[in-house]
Design an enzyme around this catalytic site. Structure first.
Site, mmCIF file in Angstrom:
data_model
loop_
_atom_site.group_PDB
_atom_site.id
_atom_site.type_symbol
_atom_site.label_atom_id
_atom_site.label_comp_id
_atom_site.label_asym_id
_atom_site.label_seq_id
_atom_site.Cartn_x
_atom_site.Cartn_y
_atom_site.Cartn_z
ATOM 1 N N CYS A 37 0.953 -1.142 0.189
ATOM 2 C CA CYS A 37 -0.192 0.026 -0.031
ATOM 3 C C CYS A 37 0.906 1.184 0.201
ATOM 4 O O CYS A 37 0.327 2.281 -0.408
ATOM 5 C CB CYS A 37 -0.938 0.006 1.089
ATOM 6 N N CYS A 64 -2.116 6.285 4.596
ATOM 7 C CA CYS A 64 -3.393 6.478 4.821
ATOM 8 C C CYS A 64 -3.647 6.888 6.087
ATOM 9 O O CYS A 64 -2.832 6.945 7.216
ATOM 10 C CB CYS A 64 -4.283 5.176 4.441
ATOM 11 N N CYS A 107 -2.262 -1.776 8.613
ATOM 12 C CA CYS A 107 -1.730 -0.614 9.189
ATOM 13 C C CYS A 107 -1.428 -0.856 10.705
ATOM 14 O O CYS A 107 -0.199 -0.345 11.065
ATOM 15 C CB CYS A 107 -2.618 0.487 9.296
#
Length: 133
Positions: A37, A64, A107
């Site tokens: 990502c 993000c 994450c």
């Protein structure tokens, strides 16, 4: 995808953003990334050499909102813990606290990996600097 209020809060008001001197023998630095990502996370801890307690934690994350929120929460949890207590922080705890959607679990894994990398770096410095042991 809807984010929880805690993710939005940490994303819009990130705690403990910044850097410390990576050459300071009391500072451990962990830099990790998720190629799938493009998230990159740098997390640092500063450990009191006498008590062994993490007195400060900072992060810089390029990614993000979930990655930023995971980093921010991790730094809040690290302060006041011993290095051994910090090693016990699991990504599943971060997932539960932030109510991360399944697609964003990586994450929290990144945050756990950054914590472990920072502690490993600190311990290497402590071994090579006898006054820290």
């Amino acid at each position: 995808m809807a984010y929880s209020e805690k993710v939005v809060d940490h994303y819009t008001n990130p705690r403990n953003v910044g850097s410390m001197d990576k050459n300071d023998p009391h500072v451990g630095t962990g830099m990790v990334g998720a190629p799938e990502c493009g998230d990159v996370m740098k997390l640092q801890i500063k450990v009191d050499p006498i008590s062994g307690i993490i007195e400060d934690a900072k992060f810089k994350t390029f990614g993000c909102g979930s990655a930023i929120a995971s980093s921010s929460l991790a730094t809040e949890w690290l302060k006041g813990k011993t290095v051994d207590q910090a090693m016990e922080i699991k990504n599943t705890e971060i997932v539960n606290e932030l109510a991360l959607p399944p697609v964003k679990v990586h994450c929290s894994v990144l945050a756990e990996d950054a914590i472990k990398a920072a502690i490993t770096d600190y311990k290497k410095k402590a071994v090579s600097t006898p006054a820290l042991v």
